[in-house]
Design a protein around this motif. Sequence first.
Motif, PDB file in Angstrom:
ATOM      1  N   ILE A 208       0.328  11.187   2.885  1.00  8.36           N
ATOM      2  CA  ILE A 208       1.270  10.804   3.941  1.00  8.36           C
ATOM      3  C   ILE A 208       1.593   9.316   3.851  1.00  8.36           C
ATOM      4  N   GLU A 209       0.574   8.499   3.581  1.00  4.03           N
ATOM      5  CA  GLU A 209       0.795   7.059   3.427  1.00  4.03           C
ATOM      6  C   GLU A 209       1.735   6.780   2.253  1.00  4.03           C
ATOM      7  N   GLU A 210       1.508   7.474   1.143  1.00  8.08           N
ATOM      8  CA  GLU A 210       2.365   7.296  -0.030  1.00  8.08           C
ATOM      9  C   GLU A 210       3.815   7.634   0.290  1.00  8.08           C
ATOM     10  N   LEU A 211       4.020   8.738   0.987  1.00 10.17           N
ATOM     11  CA  LEU A 211       5.382   9.166   1.313  1.00 10.17           C
ATOM     12  C   LEU A 211       6.065   8.189   2.265  1.00 10.17           C
ATOM     13  N   LYS A 212       5.300   7.617   3.179  1.00 15.84           N
ATOM     14  CA  LYS A 212       5.870   6.607   4.076  1.00 15.84           C
ATOM     15  C   LYS A 212       6.334   5.387   3.284  1.00 15.84           C
ATOM     16  N   LEU A 213       5.506   4.962   2.330  1.00 20.40           N
ATOM     17  CA  LEU A 213       5.865   3.813   1.503  1.00 20.40           C
ATOM     18  C   LEU A 213       7.089   4.115   0.643  1.00 20.40           C
ATOM     19  N   ALA A 214       7.126   5.313   0.081  1.00 17.97           N
ATOM     20  CA  ALA A 214       8.268   5.700  -0.746  1.00 17.97           C
ATOM     21  C   ALA A 214       9.546   5.758   0.084  1.00 17.97           C
ATOM     22  N   SER A 215       9.430   6.224   1.315  1.00 21.63           N
ATOM     23  CA  SER A 215      10.591   6.269   2.202  1.00 21.63           C
ATOM     24  C   SER A 215      11.107   4.864   2.494  1.00 21.63           C
ATOM     25  N   LEU A 216      10.189   3.933   2.763  1.00 26.85           N
ATOM     26  CA  LEU A 216      10.587   2.542   2.991  1.00 26.85           C
ATOM     27  C   LEU A 216      11.246   1.953   1.742  1.00 26.85           C
ATOM     28  N   ALA A 217      10.669   2.255   0.581  1.00 28.55           N
ATOM     29  CA  ALA A 217      11.229   1.738  -0.668  1.00 28.55           C
ATOM     30  C   ALA A 217      12.641   2.264  -0.897  1.00 28.55           C
ATOM     31  N   SER A 218      12.873   3.522  -0.563  1.00 29.34           N
ATOM     32  CA  SER A 218      14.199   4.106  -0.775  1.00 29.34           C
ATOM     33  C   SER A 218      15.255   3.449   0.107  1.00 29.34           C
ATOM     34  N   LEU A 219      14.808   2.821   1.188  1.00 27.93           N
ATOM     35  CA  LEU A 219      15.716   2.104   2.088  1.00 27.93           C
ATOM     36  C   LEU A 219      15.799   0.616   1.758  1.00 27.93           C
ATOM     37  N   GLY A 220      14.959   0.171   0.827  1.00 32.10           N
ATOM     38  CA  GLY A 220      14.921  -1.245   0.486  1.00 32.10           C
ATOM     39  C   GLY A 220      14.227  -2.089   1.522  1.00 32.10           C
ATOM     40  N   THR A 221      13.325  -1.476   2.301  1.00 32.58           N
ATOM     41  CA  THR A 221      12.658  -2.197   3.388  1.00 32.58           C
ATOM     42  C   THR A 221      11.149  -2.298   3.193  1.00 32.58           C
ATOM     43  N   LEU A 222      10.688  -2.056   1.978  1.00 34.22           N
ATOM     44  CA  LEU A 222       9.263  -2.190   1.682  1.00 34.22           C
ATOM     45  C   LEU A 222       8.915  -3.674   1.583  1.00 34.22           C
ATOM     46  N   ILE A 223       7.825  -4.085   2.195  1.00 35.72           N
ATOM     47  CA  ILE A 223       7.383  -5.473   2.078  1.00 35.72           C
ATOM     48  C   ILE A 223       6.011  -5.511   1.437  1.00 35.72           C
ATOM     49  N   ASP A 224       5.664  -6.665   0.864  1.00 36.29           N
ATOM     50  CA  ASP A 224       4.472  -6.771   0.024  1.00 36.29           C
ATOM     51  C   ASP A 224       3.211  -6.217   0.669  1.00 36.29           C
ATOM     52  N   ASP A 225       2.943  -6.592   1.908  1.00 35.61           N
ATOM     53  CA  ASP A 225       1.657  -6.203   2.480  1.00 35.61           C
ATOM     54  C   ASP A 225       1.597  -4.732   2.850  1.00 35.61           C
ATOM     55  N   GLU A 226       2.716  -4.006   2.680  1.00 35.31           N
ATOM     56  CA  GLU A 226       2.700  -2.583   2.990  1.00 35.31           C
ATOM     57  C   GLU A 226       2.256  -1.735   1.806  1.00 35.31           C
ATOM     58  N   TYR A 227       2.325  -2.278   0.597  1.00 34.19           N
ATOM     59  CA  TYR A 227       1.908  -1.452  -0.530  1.00 34.19           C
ATOM     60  C   TYR A 227       0.629  -1.948  -1.195  1.00 34.19           C
ATOM     61  N   THR A 228      -0.004  -2.970  -0.635  1.00 35.93           N
ATOM     62  CA  THR A 228      -1.268  -3.421  -1.211  1.00 35.93           C
ATOM     63  C   THR A 228      -2.375  -2.387  -1.030  1.00 35.93           C
ATOM     64  N   THR A 229      -2.197  -1.455  -0.100  1.00 31.11           N
ATOM     65  CA  THR A 229      -3.211  -0.417   0.107  1.00 31.11           C
ATOM     66  C   THR A 229      -3.304   0.542  -1.071  1.00 31.11           C
ATOM     67  N   ILE A 230      -2.327   0.501  -1.979  1.00 30.10           N
ATOM     68  CA  ILE A 230      -2.372   1.379  -3.144  1.00 30.10           C
ATOM     69  C   ILE A 230      -3.386   0.851  -4.171  1.00 30.10           C
ATOM     70  N   ASN A 231      -3.858  -0.369  -3.971  1.00 31.48           N
ATOM     71  CA  ASN A 231      -4.907  -0.953  -4.812  1.00 31.48           C
ATOM     72  C   ASN A 231      -4.477  -1.175  -6.259  1.00 31.48           C
ATOM     73  N   GLU A 232      -3.265  -1.679  -6.443  1.00 37.10           N
ATOM     74  CA  GLU A 232      -2.805  -2.044  -7.778  1.00 37.10           C
ATOM     75  C   GLU A 232      -2.186  -3.432  -7.719  1.00 37.10           C
ATOM     76  N   ASP A 233      -2.406  -4.204  -8.761  1.00 39.65           N
ATOM     77  CA  ASP A 233      -1.837  -5.543  -8.845  1.00 39.65           C
ATOM     78  C   ASP A 233      -0.609  -5.473  -9.739  1.00 39.65           C
ATOM     79  N   ASP A 234       0.528  -5.181  -9.150  1.00 43.08           N
ATOM     80  CA  ASP A 234       1.738  -4.969  -9.931  1.00 43.08           C
ATOM     81  C   ASP A 234       2.938  -5.335  -9.076  1.00 43.08           C
ATOM     82  N   ASN A 235       3.767  -6.251  -9.570  1.00 46.44           N
ATOM     83  CA  ASN A 235       4.937  -6.671  -8.802  1.00 46.44           C
ATOM     84  C   ASN A 235       6.220  -5.998  -9.260  1.00 46.44           C
TER      85      ASN A 235
END
Length: 241
Positions: A208-235
């Motif tokens: 569910i968390e992944e899908l929420k992040l993907a939804s934000l990304a599809s809108l262009g509204t994802l911000i850095d601190d929202e995807y750090t929970t995925i535990n990857e160091d990738d910009n």
Amino acid sequence: MQGLDSLAVRARQYYAAGARFAKWRSPIEIDTAKGRPTELAINANMSDLARYALICQSEGLMPIVEPDVVLAGTHSLAVAVEVNVRVQAELFHAMRKHGVYMAGTTLKPNMVLPGLECPVSYSVEEIARANAFVMEQCLPAALTSVNYLSGGQSLTQALVRLNAIAQHTRHLPWNTSFSWSKALQLPLLELCGEKKALCLQEMGCLYIEELKLASLASLGTLIDDEYTTINEDDNGDHKGV
């Protein structure tokens, strides 16, 4: 082509059984040293996609068309742009020629990316601009959305790049979205590996968390601190190898 043989009969049966959409993937490989993809390969594959789409629509199914220029290779971002323009231009030319109803079709393309082993580095902004360029060059206005596949990217790569693409294409008429499997599934499998158990409740929460992040990304509204929970160091940049 064998996959098209009796497709109308099978599509009719699938519709009667409750199906309402179908998907056809046409992988295209880039290998500049070997002259791939050839015009013949592009034309044949995109013609098959168009024929499949028309047959599906004639039997009441919504066709998902998936032209997939695969990530494997050493090609540059410029070469990826050139090949993707050739592939998508031919796809929509074939679809028009066969009389496919564009608004009743879903496009599931690859993101336009340099080859995995490309030695040149590219920023996520350069990648986003490349994808926007291909859209502008190829997509018919009647098409409603672009639903990117992940194509071997990590979840964080796919998220950050989709977010940047959405930001660069807000002025365009197409909705940007996602149709990911591996990128969403791998973190769930890794969670099970860490726990050494099939932890369904935790997997459900992570999904569910992944899908929420993907939804934000599809809108262009994802911000850095929202995807750090995925535990990857990738910009989202491509780092040359």
